[in-house]
Structures are given as structure tokens and as C-alpha cells.
Design an enzyme around this catalytic site. Sequence first.
Site, PDB file in Angstrom:
ATOM      1  N   GLU A  26      -6.223  17.107   5.695  1.00  0.00           N
ATOM      2  CA  GLU A  26      -5.008  16.290   5.575  1.00  0.00           C
ATOM      3  C   GLU A  26      -3.782  16.967   6.175  1.00  0.00           C
ATOM      4  O   GLU A  26      -2.751  16.321   6.376  1.00  0.00           O
ATOM      5  CB  GLU A  26      -4.733  15.966   4.107  1.00  0.00           C
ATOM      6  CG  GLU A  26      -5.804  15.110   3.448  1.00  0.00           C
ATOM      7  CD  GLU A  26      -5.446  14.778   2.039  1.00  0.00           C
ATOM      8  OE1 GLU A  26      -5.594  15.672   1.170  1.00  0.00           O
ATOM      9  OE2 GLU A  26      -5.010  13.638   1.787  1.00  0.00           O
ATOM     10  N   TYR A  49      18.218  -3.459   3.265  1.00  0.00           N
ATOM     11  CA  TYR A  49      16.831  -2.997   3.158  1.00  0.00           C
ATOM     12  C   TYR A  49      16.286  -2.519   4.507  1.00  0.00           C
ATOM     13  O   TYR A  49      15.424  -1.660   4.558  1.00  0.00           O
ATOM     14  CB  TYR A  49      15.924  -4.080   2.564  1.00  0.00           C
ATOM     15  CG  TYR A  49      16.032  -5.451   3.177  1.00  0.00           C
ATOM     16  CD1 TYR A  49      15.567  -5.709   4.468  1.00  0.00           C
ATOM     17  CD2 TYR A  49      16.602  -6.501   2.490  1.00  0.00           C
ATOM     18  CE1 TYR A  49      15.669  -6.956   5.034  1.00  0.00           C
ATOM     19  CE2 TYR A  49      16.710  -7.767   3.036  1.00  0.00           C
ATOM     20  CZ  TYR A  49      16.244  -7.981   4.314  1.00  0.00           C
ATOM     21  OH  TYR A  49      16.352  -9.240   4.872  1.00  0.00           O
ATOM     22  N   VAL A  64       1.533  13.381  -3.549  1.00  0.00           N
ATOM     23  CA  VAL A  64       2.253  12.107  -3.460  1.00  0.00           C
ATOM     24  C   VAL A  64       3.418  12.088  -4.439  1.00  0.00           C
ATOM     25  O   VAL A  64       4.457  11.470  -4.170  1.00  0.00           O
ATOM     26  CB  VAL A  64       1.324  10.895  -3.685  1.00  0.00           C
ATOM     27  CG1 VAL A  64       0.316  10.741  -2.559  1.00  0.00           C
ATOM     28  CG2 VAL A  64       0.614  10.973  -5.028  1.00  0.00           C
ATOM     29  N   GLU A  65       3.258  12.807  -5.532  1.00  0.00           N
ATOM     30  CA  GLU A  65       4.340  12.864  -6.529  1.00  0.00           C
ATOM     31  C   GLU A  65       5.620  13.441  -5.927  1.00  0.00           C
ATOM     32  O   GLU A  65       6.726  12.946  -6.178  1.00  0.00           O
ATOM     33  CB  GLU A  65       3.914  13.718  -7.715  1.00  0.00           C
ATOM     34  CG  GLU A  65       2.921  13.079  -8.656  1.00  0.00           C
ATOM     35  CD  GLU A  65       1.486  13.314  -8.255  1.00  0.00           C
ATOM     36  OE1 GLU A  65       1.211  13.674  -7.084  1.00  0.00           O
ATOM     37  OE2 GLU A  65       0.598  13.093  -9.090  1.00  0.00           O
ATOM     38  N   LYS A  87      -1.827   5.938  -0.786  1.00  0.00           N
ATOM     39  CA  LYS A  87      -2.607   6.410   0.337  1.00  0.00           C
ATOM     40  C   LYS A  87      -3.810   5.486   0.476  1.00  0.00           C
ATOM     41  O   LYS A  87      -4.771   5.614  -0.272  1.00  0.00           O
ATOM     42  CB  LYS A  87      -3.108   7.827   0.089  1.00  0.00           C
ATOM     43  CG  LYS A  87      -2.110   8.940   0.113  1.00  0.00           C
ATOM     44  CD  LYS A  87      -2.837  10.208  -0.338  1.00  0.00           C
ATOM     45  CE  LYS A  87      -2.347  11.425   0.357  1.00  0.00           C
ATOM     46  NZ  LYS A  87      -3.092  12.638  -0.077  1.00  0.00           N
TER      47      LYS A  87
HETATM   48  N1  LIG Z   1      -2.084  13.357  -8.757  1.00  0.00           N
HETATM   49  C1  LIG Z   1      -2.544  13.641  -7.525  1.00  0.00           C
HETATM   50  N2  LIG Z   1      -3.852  13.886  -7.334  1.00  0.00           N
HETATM   51  C2  LIG Z   1      -4.311  14.173  -6.078  1.00  0.00           C
HETATM   52  C3  LIG Z   1      -3.443  14.199  -4.977  1.00  0.00           C
HETATM   53  C4  LIG Z   1      -2.056  13.923  -5.206  1.00  0.00           C
HETATM   54  O1  LIG Z   1      -1.240  13.926  -4.266  1.00  0.00           O
HETATM   55  N3  LIG Z   1      -1.660  13.662  -6.486  1.00  0.00           N
HETATM   56  N4  LIG Z   1      -3.935  14.444  -3.716  1.00  0.00           N
HETATM   57  C5  LIG Z   1      -5.239  14.648  -3.511  1.00  0.00           C
HETATM   58  C6  LIG Z   1      -5.793  14.751  -2.157  1.00  0.00           C
HETATM   59  O2  LIG Z   1      -4.781  15.095  -1.201  1.00  0.00           O
HETATM   60  C7  LIG Z   1      -6.407  13.366  -1.838  1.00  0.00           C
HETATM   61  O3  LIG Z   1      -5.363  12.434  -1.703  1.00  0.00           O
HETATM   62  C8  LIG Z   1      -7.194  13.348  -0.547  1.00  0.00           C
HETATM   63  O4  LIG Z   1      -8.493  13.767  -0.788  1.00  0.00           O
HETATM   64  C9  LIG Z   1      -6.232  14.687  -4.622  1.00  0.00           C
HETATM   65  N5  LIG Z   1      -5.624  14.411  -5.910  1.00  0.00           N
END
Ligand SMILES: Nc1nc2c(c(=O)[nH]1)N=C([C@H](O)[C@@H](O)CO)CN2
Length: 120
Positions: free
Chosen positions: A22, A54, A73-74, A99
Amino acid sequence: MTDVVFIEGLCLDAVIGVHAHERLAPQPLRLDIRMQFDTRRAAASDALSDALDYDAVARRLAEYVASTRFALVETLAERCAALILDEFGAERVQLRLAKPTALKSAAAVGVEIARARRSS
Ligand SMILES: Nc1nc2c(c(=O)[nH]1)N=C([C@H](O)[C@@H](O)CO)CN2
């Protein structure tokens, strides 16, 4: 007052993730955003300058997200929400960051947060 300006299905690309693959290239993200904002002034004036634009939010997020390389992502969701509150005057923002291609076994994974503007 609970007026909301929203952006649904904003497609952006970013380098984001915890796994090595990634980190090599951007992947697609989908953002769904609800911004609490009093729309009465814009409705009375019919002037974009009185609205929460917007299009401007979407363009600013595209520019910012493309410059990031977070693991979680958080983290990206938090930064995007703060940018909207700080730069566009929304009272509250609800932001869903997904995602769509991260997990083959799922339609999408991600996070949804809600943040309010801190009263100074
Ligand atoms: N709470 C989360 N869990 C996971 C994340 C994330 O960003 N927040 N990311 C991953 C990996 O990057 C996944 O998106 C790709 O395999 C796993 N868990």
C-alpha cells in the site's frame, strides 16, 4: 438549525495503509461528507460567497489527500474533518472514509467520524 451541505461519493486517491504494497502507489478512496452549516444567508442572497462552497471543499480535499501518506484511515479522516472545520466554517462535520479495494472479501472498509468546531 440542522442545515447540511453534503458531498456524496467523492473519489480521491492517496497512498494509505499499513502494508508494504500500500506504500508503493496511491489507492482509491471514497469520501461521504455532511457539513452542518446555516444555509439561510446564501438562500437569501443567492450568492456563492455566502454559501459553504462544496466545490471548493472537494478541490481542497483532493489537493490535501494527494499530499498525504498515512498508515491509518483514522488519521486521514481526522485531518480531513479538521481541515473542513478550520477552513470552511462548518459547525459540525460527519465524514465517512472508505477504501473500496483494500479487502478482496469486502465491498469497502473504513471509518466514519463526527467532529464539531471547538468554541474559541
Ligand atoms: N482500524 C483500521 N484497521 C486497519 C487499517 C486502518 O487504516 N484502520 N488498515 C489496514 C490495512 O492498511 C488494510 O486497509 C489493507 O490491507 C488494516 N486494518
